[in-house]
Design a protein around this motif. Structure first.
Motif, short mmCIF file in Angstrom:
data_model
loop_
_atom_site.label_atom_id
_atom_site.label_comp_id
_atom_site.label_asym_id
_atom_site.label_seq_id
_atom_site.Cartn_x
_atom_site.Cartn_y
_atom_site.Cartn_z
N UNK A 1 33.74 -5.43 -41.57
CA UNK A 1 35.19 -5.53 -41.53
C UNK A 1 35.69 -4.96 -40.20
N UNK A 2 36.66 -5.63 -39.59
CA UNK A 2 37.21 -5.14 -38.33
C UNK A 2 38.21 -4.03 -38.54
N UNK B 1 40.68 -0.13 -25.46
CA UNK B 1 39.23 -0.22 -25.53
C UNK B 1 38.78 -1.00 -26.77
N UNK B 2 37.48 -1.31 -26.75
CA UNK B 2 36.86 -1.92 -27.92
C UNK B 2 35.45 -1.38 -28.04
N UNK B 3 34.88 -1.45 -29.22
CA UNK B 3 33.49 -1.05 -29.43
C UNK B 3 33.05 -1.54 -30.81
N UNK C 1 33.78 -4.72 -35.65
CA UNK C 1 34.42 -4.63 -34.35
C UNK C 1 35.62 -3.69 -34.45
N UNK C 2 35.81 -2.85 -33.43
CA UNK C 2 36.91 -1.89 -33.41
C UNK C 2 37.70 -2.08 -32.12
N UNK D 1 43.58 -7.42 -32.10
CA UNK D 1 43.44 -7.46 -33.55
C UNK D 1 42.70 -8.72 -33.99
N UNK D 2 43.00 -9.83 -33.35
CA UNK D 2 42.30 -11.07 -33.71
C UNK D 2 40.82 -10.99 -33.34
N UNK D 3 40.52 -10.32 -32.23
CA UNK D 3 39.12 -10.14 -31.83
C UNK D 3 38.39 -9.26 -32.86
N UNK D 4 39.06 -8.21 -33.32
CA UNK D 4 38.42 -7.27 -34.23
C UNK D 4 38.15 -7.89 -35.61
#
Length: 217
Positions: free
Chosen positions: A80-81, A175-177, A183-184, A209-212
């Motif tokens: 879950x993102x 950022x993302x990770x 995905x965060x 948010x869509x990426x996560x």
């Protein structure tokens, strides 16, 4: 299949969690997502979080039960993102390090309170930032403790005007990770609902948010 998002909100009223979460709900619904928006944290332990593709906290300086964070962590680790912004995600549960391990950072200060500062893209080639250049912003300039493994997309530099000892410090803003399979995404922008009128702030959050959100396709 329609993707599903959960938004939980509450905590300190100064961040306008109700109005901000409503804006995020509309943003995700416009992208075709089925959105559940609730106040408080109880749903984290009572719902099957694995049924959601994205979870968005819009909650500041709140308390949380260990079982609630454990359930959230298990859902993110399973795919879950998790995504959010400003204190609504990275000052949500100050006393819970398990939660902070997921987010990748924790707010600690905003010298000068609401000020003018510059947001600089450091990963301009990333699809999340495509077509978005550096921009000026007026809000709280977040000084944060961050996980060294985050993938930094945008930064800001502290002038030292309000805290001379941090002059020249480049601080991650976006950022993302990954946390387990999940995905965060995080953006430090968005102190109050009115900031969603800033086009770059809103677009970065929308894309993030869509990426996560989980995508098993």
């Amino acid at each position: 299949m329609t993707r599903k998002a959960l938004i939980f909100h509450g905590g300190w009223d100064g961040h306008e969690p109700g109005p901000c979460s409503g804006i995020v709900e509309a943003l995700l619904a416009a992208e075709g997502m089925e959105v559940t928006r609730v106040e408080g944290t109880a749903i984290l332990a009572t719902a099957d979080l694995r049924a959601f593709d994205l979870i968005v906290p819009v909650m500041t300086m709140a308390e949380v039960e260990k079982a609630e964070v454990a359930a959230l962590g298990a859902a993110v680790e399973a795919g879950c993102g998790l995504g959010g912004f400003h204190g609504g995600m990275c000052d949500t549960f100050r006393r819970n390090t398990e939660y902070q391990f997921m987010t990748g950072g924790q707010f600690v200060a905003h010298p000068g309170n609401v000020i003018d500062y510059r947001v600089e893209m450091v990963a301009a080639g990333d699809p999340l930032l495509q077509g978005i250049g550096d921009f000026d912003y007026r809000s709280e300039q977040y000084y944060m403790h961050v996980d060294p493994r985050i993938e930094v997309l945008a930064t800001t530099t502290f002038s030292g005007e309000h805290a001379p000892w941090v002059a020249g410090t480049r601080m991650p803003v976006v950022w993302k990770h990954r946390h387990g399979r999940g995905r965060v995404f995080y953006s430090a922008l968005g102190h109050k609902a009115a900031e969603f009128d800033h086009p770059q702030m809103k677009e970065i959050l929308r894309r993030g948010l869509l990426w996560a959100a989980r995508d098993d396709n």
